[in-house]
Motif scaffolding. Structure first.
Motif, PDB file in Angstrom:
ATOM      1  N   ASN A 245      -0.693  -8.165   0.983  1.00 38.39           N
ATOM      2  CA  ASN A 245      -1.574  -7.134   0.204  1.00 38.39           C
ATOM      3  C   ASN A 245      -0.906  -6.631  -1.342  1.00 38.39           C
ATOM      4  OD1 ASN A 245      -3.693  -7.065   2.151  1.00 38.39           O
ATOM      5  ND2 ASN A 245      -4.346  -5.550   1.085  1.00 38.39           N
ATOM      6  N   THR A 251      -3.661  -3.193  -3.905  1.00 38.65           N
ATOM      7  CA  THR A 251      -3.002  -1.803  -3.193  1.00 38.65           C
ATOM      8  C   THR A 251      -3.815  -0.870  -3.458  1.00 38.65           C
ATOM      9  OG1 THR A 251      -1.846  -1.791  -5.244  1.00 38.65           O
ATOM     10  CG2 THR A 251      -0.887  -2.684  -3.433  1.00 38.65           C
ATOM     11  N   ALA A 257      -8.097  -7.395   0.466  1.00 34.33           N
ATOM     12  CA  ALA A 257      -7.252  -8.854   0.610  1.00 34.33           C
ATOM     13  C   ALA A 257      -7.940  -9.697   1.704  1.00 34.33           C
ATOM     14  CB  ALA A 257      -5.751  -8.687   0.738  1.00 34.33           C
ATOM     15  N   ARG A 267      -7.928  -7.017   5.104  1.00 34.55           N
ATOM     16  CA  ARG A 267      -7.209  -5.927   4.880  1.00 34.55           C
ATOM     17  C   ARG A 267      -7.592  -5.250   3.492  1.00 34.55           C
ATOM     18  NH1 ARG A 267      -3.672 -10.159   5.935  1.00 34.55           N
ATOM     19  NH2 ARG A 267      -3.255 -10.004   3.738  1.00 34.55           N
ATOM     20  N   VAL A 292      -2.763   0.689   5.846  1.00 33.57           N
ATOM     21  CA  VAL A 292      -3.435  -0.671   5.730  1.00 33.57           C
ATOM     22  C   VAL A 292      -4.544  -0.673   6.764  1.00 33.57           C
ATOM     23  CG1 VAL A 292      -2.066  -2.199   6.884  1.00 33.57           C
ATOM     24  CG2 VAL A 292      -3.686  -3.088   5.340  1.00 33.57           C
TER      25      VAL A 292
END
Length: 509
Positions: A245, A251, A257, A267, A292
């Motif tokens: 990621n 982020t 991702a 994720r 995450v």
């Protein structure tokens, strides 16, 4: 020129990538090892082979750096999560490395699911109850291998063991610890309830440290093998999914991702823990107030590989003088979305998210006289993607509508699969030109550790260029009819999975 090295310890190989200080790739090395499947459910590796592969990969790329004119600033490490290695009192292996793919803890996982503690621990640790987790592996070993379990003085993952071999310190990064089912995601410490259930103590586990923590002072034998300065900082990093990621710049909570390699994962990074009330998703800590949320899937590119091997006509490959994957992709392009009414459930190796059922099995649904091998090939690719979409929908329901998806992995070599993913998700999909997101994410974490950047938001110029795919309205309309049916059929078949798995096990003995 100054240098950084990102290392990614994977299930089949360890890769090292040499970067300059602006994150340009200068060189890379890759060394593989065997995954041992000598018994039903087994998926083990020789730890010494992995240590040797990591040392050799670091040595090979470091040799390409001109350290007379520059400095090796740091080496940062990514690794697969949920591995378990049993160690004696001298921290020497008592077992092979038990990987995330090992399913022998199935009975222990089933028992834990029925216990009140199972629900409590999911809420505290964010780790679904499944044979993949370190907790269920420990429960299985305590029950089925009691002598080995009693002999074990320490328990480690592969990265903690690598750092021990290089520096003689016994530590684990927060991210890897969070994936074990043994760590409380709110406190960042080993959870006493989980440890009591597993029958172990804090003293038997590595110390939990931040992923930006540096280890400095290679032991002489390690320094000789790596042939780099002994005072080179090694940064602990995180687990490979979290670093992927970071490596693609996903982020923020509005960017999902997706990785489709041998297996697959969905994720999204959040600034607070998010626990799924339906227990479909994981929630792991990364570092510095980041978590995450998502789901790992067992069945990705390996299922497509199986389909190509069994459904592509070898004589056509020879006549066309192309590799079978190129021919398969060409054939798939000629089949309309929906594969003429054929669905495929890709559960060839059980499934983690969203089912969390190691006994799930694959199937074609809707087969009729009209269907060809070309339809079956496309249905396989669609089935893998629809399964990913079920996890994507769960993530979206929990954290909100994403602005885009960034996808990486071997699937991206197929143009038809790139577009199909955008169509099935009904969301723009961006594909980075560089696929080495795990190593880059590790290097970004090293840069933060060294004070070169202030946070883990990867600068865009580090990531490079993207190719973007917009959903096709026509295909989206088709898949919006087929995806609910895909989920309905899976729910209908679910009660039969355990029985067919038992029959297969008996017949294959």
């Amino acid at each position: 020129m100054n240098y950084l090295i990102g290392v990614d310890i994977g299930t089949s190989s360890t890769k090292a990538v040499l970067y300059d200080q602006d994150a340009h790739v200068l060189n890379q090395a890759n060394h593989g090892y065997e995954l041992h499947r000598n018994a039903a459910g087994m998926a083990e590796q020789e730890p010494e082979e992995i240590i040797n592969a990591a040392e050799q990969a670091i040595h090979d790329v470091a040799a390409k750096a001109d350290l007379t004119q520059g400095k090796l600033l740091a080496v940062a490490v990514s690794s697969a999560n949920q591995s378990l290695l049993l160690l004696d009192k001298d921290k020497k292996p008592l077992s092979r490395l038990i990987t995330w793919a090992d399913s022998r803890a199935q009975r222990a996982a089933d028992n834990l699911k029925m216990m009140t503690e199972g629900q409590q621990l999911y809420l505290k640790t964010g780790t679904p109850v499944h044979p993949m987790s370190t907790l269920t592996k420990l429960l299985w070993l305590k029950s089925d291998e009691p002598e080995l379990f009693k002999k074990s003085a320490y328990f480690a993952d592969i990265k903690a063991y690598l750092f021990y071999r290089l520096f003689h310190e016994f530590k684990v990064d927060l991210s890897i610890a969070s994936c074990t089912g043994l760590m409380n995601i709110k406190t960042g410490q080993w959870d006493s309830q989980a440890l009591d259930l597993a029958g172990i103590t804090t003293d038997q586990l590595p110390e939990i440290v931040s992923g930006t923590t540096q280890a400095i002072g290679l032991i002489p034998t390690a320094q000789k093998k790596l042939d780099i300065p002994a005072n080179t900082p090694f940064v602990y990093g995180a687990y490979d999914g979290a670093l992927s990621n970071i490596g693609v710049g996903a982020t923020k909570q509005n960017t999902v991702a997706i990785t489709i390699g041998t297996s697959a994962a969905v994720r999204v990074v959040t600034d607070h823990p998010v626990i799924d009330p339906e227990r479909r998703l994981f929630c792991y800590a990364i570092d510095d107030g980041l978590w995450v949320v998502g789901g790992p899937l067992n069945n990705g590119g390996d299922v497509y590989q199986w389909a190509v091997e069994h459904l592509v006509d070898s004589s056509a490959v020879k006549n066309e003088n192309v590799d079978p994957y190129t021919l398969a992709n060409h054939v798939i392009e000629g089949v309309p979305a929906g594969s003429h009414g054929l669905l495929f459930h890709p559960f060839l190796d059980g499934e983690r998210a969203p089912l969390w059922n190691a006994q799930a099995r694959g199937s074609f649904f809707g087969l009729s006289q009209i269907h060809t091998r070309a339809d079956m090939l496309r249905a396989v690719m669609e089935g893998i993607s629809m399964n990913i979409a079920t996890v994507f929908q769960a993530v979206r329901a929990l954290v909100g509508e994403p602005a885009s998806v960034t996808a990486t992995g071997g699937f991206a070599r197929s143009q038809v699969w790139r577009q199909m993913l955008a169509d099935i998700l009904n969301c723009p999909v961006n594909i980075p030109d560089s696929f080495e997101s795990g190593c880059l994410g590790a290097v970004v974490m090293a840069m933060k550790s060294l004070g070169m950047i202030n946070n883990l938001d990867t600068p865009q110029n580090f990531i490079g260029n993207f190719s973007s795919y917009q959903p096709s309205a026509k295909a989206v309309k088709v898949y919006q009819r087929y995806t609910p049916l895909f989920q309905q059929v899976e729910e209908m078949l679910a009660p039969a999975y355990s029985e067919i798995a038992k029959l297969q096990e008996r017949q294959n003995k």
